[in-house]
Write an enzyme that holds these catalytic residues in place. Structure first.
Site, PDB file in Angstrom:
ATOM      1  N   CYS A  16       0.866  -1.173   0.000  1.00 34.93           N
ATOM      2  CA  CYS A  16       0.000   0.000   0.000  1.00 34.93           C
ATOM      3  C   CYS A  16       0.898   1.216   0.000  1.00 34.93           C
ATOM      4  O   CYS A  16       2.110   1.122   0.203  1.00 34.93           O
ATOM      5  CB  CYS A  16      -0.910   0.029   1.237  1.00 34.93           C
ATOM      6  SG  CYS A  16      -2.082  -1.335   1.342  1.00 34.93           S
ATOM      7  N   GLY A  42      -0.555   0.555  -4.911  1.00 32.94           N
ATOM      8  CA  GLY A  42      -1.893   0.039  -4.648  1.00 32.94           C
ATOM      9  C   GLY A  42      -2.877   0.634  -5.631  1.00 32.94           C
ATOM     10  O   GLY A  42      -3.010   1.856  -5.704  1.00 32.94           O
ATOM     11  N   ASN A 117       0.336   0.911   6.033  1.00 32.48           N
ATOM     12  CA  ASN A 117       1.035   0.109   5.031  1.00 32.48           C
ATOM     13  C   ASN A 117       1.731  -1.026   5.770  1.00 32.48           C
ATOM     14  O   ASN A 117       2.575  -0.787   6.627  1.00 32.48           O
ATOM     15  CB  ASN A 117       2.066   0.966   4.280  1.00 32.48           C
ATOM     16  CG  ASN A 117       2.950   0.137   3.371  1.00 32.48           C
ATOM     17  OD1 ASN A 117       2.588  -0.958   2.966  1.00 32.48           O
ATOM     18  ND2 ASN A 117       4.127   0.659   3.057  1.00 32.48           N
ATOM     19  N   GLY A 118       1.360  -2.261   5.461  1.00 29.51           N
ATOM     20  CA  GLY A 118       1.975  -3.399   6.119  1.00 29.51           C
ATOM     21  C   GLY A 118       0.947  -4.463   6.433  1.00 29.51           C
ATOM     22  O   GLY A 118      -0.132  -4.512   5.833  1.00 29.51           O
ATOM     23  N   TYR A 257      11.644  -4.359  -6.657  1.00 26.16           N
ATOM     24  CA  TYR A 257      10.441  -4.143  -7.459  1.00 26.16           C
ATOM     25  C   TYR A 257       9.507  -3.061  -6.946  1.00 26.16           C
ATOM     26  O   TYR A 257       9.011  -2.244  -7.722  1.00 26.16           O
ATOM     27  CB  TYR A 257       9.673  -5.474  -7.568  1.00 26.16           C
ATOM     28  CG  TYR A 257       8.366  -5.386  -8.320  1.00 26.16           C
ATOM     29  CD1 TYR A 257       8.350  -5.170  -9.692  1.00 26.16           C
ATOM     30  CD2 TYR A 257       7.142  -5.526  -7.665  1.00 26.16           C
ATOM     31  CE1 TYR A 257       7.148  -5.097 -10.403  1.00 26.16           C
ATOM     32  CE2 TYR A 257       5.943  -5.460  -8.358  1.00 26.16           C
ATOM     33  CZ  TYR A 257       5.952  -5.243  -9.728  1.00 26.16           C
ATOM     34  OH  TYR A 257       4.772  -5.165 -10.417  1.00 26.16           O
TER      35      TYR A 257
END
Length: 485
Positions: A16, A42, A117-118, A257
């Site tokens: 995210c 996201g 985020n996570g 990435y």
């Protein structure tokens, strides 16, 4: 129908992206710009919450930032000089509007909005205990667990309640929280997920990546440290570190990435690191060939590095269409078989009769690699050699990256020889784990205390995995899946 694109399902999915603004006029517009720069992290949903000093305002929607936050009436509905936003790819909880962040709740101390985020790796155990104690969940997101832990904490101040909540969770989190008392930004003690801080005049900004700071014209100041809480209130900032210090383990896949090539992560240019990985791959897995060809777009920097190191010319042998979005009506089997050409098409005049080296960032299921190799052969390539700019992905991630279950990971089922046969390549090679660390400037991977989380390659998870260990006994409290038209 909002779907994952049917021809792009062979990459690890971005977790995210989060972006926060404190003390900025037109904060919502700044957040919308920042989220646009983080869209790659996201693409299923986006949301923005603001605080005008009295009330909280929120707009959340399925789909991309553009199309949802590019209208004046939406931005005007989000007043205030404090704002936080989130772009989502679901890692826990289904794709539904009720899981779109920031999540908001009215607590005894006032409003509380949170962007995460996570992934909380003990969320199901905590949720089971909270539900048994009377908590009522409105989403299937692990992030809501944090809200309930804050609400039920016995500490008096909101900050102490928040710290108490964080001390009960395990896993990975970068958080931006908005309260009537100010904004709080923090990372988990291992710093698995990224978070940086910048300034635009007197405005303080937090973001998942530095590229989002660049887009809004902010100056990068520093990364939020692992285990650090940064509190911004009335233009003043302070930092506290309530956790016991541990050696950080940031996610190494940010370099491979996830992050945009124009971002800076851990004081390193992502673009330069990816070129270094390609060069290391050329040293470890050379091959006689006529052309080095990237699988666009993620394979481009590594392919440049491979070409420069090997002396083999770099060429764009695959042309990518940028107009195939993620909102797509799934076709029938016959069209699906041809579907990879909607996104990637061979540059036949360049490829025909040539020995080529294909460079990609990773192989997950192997389905896309198979189609790409087949496409190269149909375009007349004499030989097709595949080189991958990461080690084999043999293990699932439980820290906010949407990986398939281990049984569906090609490298967990086959050795490199078997994978070579599966994708029908003449040869296949991956950069070694030590080579990956060399590209980051280290001599090799430290066996006892590696500097990064590389569990997807090694199976060396840096935290407990409570929910995974109890998968057979922990109840699932998911509600019926919502369908969003």
């Amino acid at each position: 129908m909002l779907t994952t694109h049917p021809f792009d399902d062979d990459h690890l999915r971005e977790e995210c992206g989060i972006f926060g603004v404190s003390g900025g006029e037109g904060a919502a517009a700044l957040v919308a710009l920042g989220l646009h720069a983080l869209q790659h992290r996201g693409q299923e949903a986006a949301g923005i919450s603001t605080f005008d000093g009295v009330q909280f305002h929120t707009h959340r929607a399925m789909g991309h930032v553009a199309g949802n936050f590019d209208r004046d009436e939406v931005i005007r509905s989000l007043p205030g000089d404090v704002a936080a936003g989130h772009v989502r790819y679901s890692t826990t909880g289904e794709t539904a509007l009720r899981n779109v962040q920031p999540l908001y709740a009215d607590l005894a101390s006032g409003g509380f909005a949170i962007a995460h985020n996570g992934n909380i790796s003990n969320a199901q155990r905590l949720k089971r205990d909270l539900v048994r104690s009377g908590s009522i969940f409105q989403s299937t997101s692990d992030t809501e667990v944090i809200i309930h832990l804050v609400a039920t904490s016995s500490y008096r101040s909101l900050l102490d309640k928040f710290i108490d909540a964080l001390k009960r969770v395990e896993g990975a989190y970068s958080l931006i929280c908005m309260t009537p008392e100010g904004m709080i930004a923090c990372r988990d003690p291992l710093g698995i997920r990224p978070l940086v801080m910048g300034r635009l005049g007197e405005t303080i900004i937090f973001a998942s990546e530095t590229v989002a700071l660049d887009v809004v014209g902010a100056e990068f100041e520093r990364a939020v440290d692992p285990g650090e809480l940064v509190i911004v209130q009335d233009g003043k900032m302070r930092s506290i570190r309530p956790f016991k210090p541990v050696a950080p383990r940031p996610c190494i896949f940010e370099h491979v990435y996830f992050s945009r090539p124009d971002s800076i992560v851990e004081d390193r240019s992502i673009y330069s690191v990816r070129k270094n990985i390609g060069a290391q791959l050329a040293i470890e897995a050379p091959v006689e060939a006529d052309l080095v060809i990237p699988v666009p777009d993620s394979g481009v920097p590594a392919a440049i590095g491979y070409a420069q190191q090997s002396g083999i010319p770099f060429e764009l042998g695959i042309i990518r269409s940028h107009y195939v979005g993620r909102t797509f009506i799934q076709p029938g089997d016959k069209v699906r078989h041809l579907g990879v050409k909607l996104k990637h098409n061979a540059n036949r005049a360049l490829i025909q009769g040539k020995r080529i080296v294909l460079i990609d960032d990773s192989i997950v299921r192997g389905t896309t690699s198979l189609k790409i190799v087949q496409m190269m052969r149909e375009a007349g390539a004499a030989e097709v050699h595949m080189r991958i700019a990461s080690p084999p992905t043999r293990h699932s991630c439980f820290y906010g990256v949407d990986t398939p279950e281990r049984a569906k990971l090609l490298a967990a089922k086959m050795d490199v020889g078997g994978m070579t046969d599966f994708i029908h390549a003449d040869s296949l090679a991956f950069v070694s784990i030590d080579g990956l660390y060399k590209a980051l400037g280290e001599a090799k991977r430290a066996d006892i205390r590696p500097s990064h989380c590389d569990a997807c390659f090694t199976g060396d998870y840096p935290t407990s995995l409570t929910d995974q260990d109890e998968l057979g006994t922990v109840e699932q409290f998911s509600m019926l899946e919502e369908r969003v038209g």
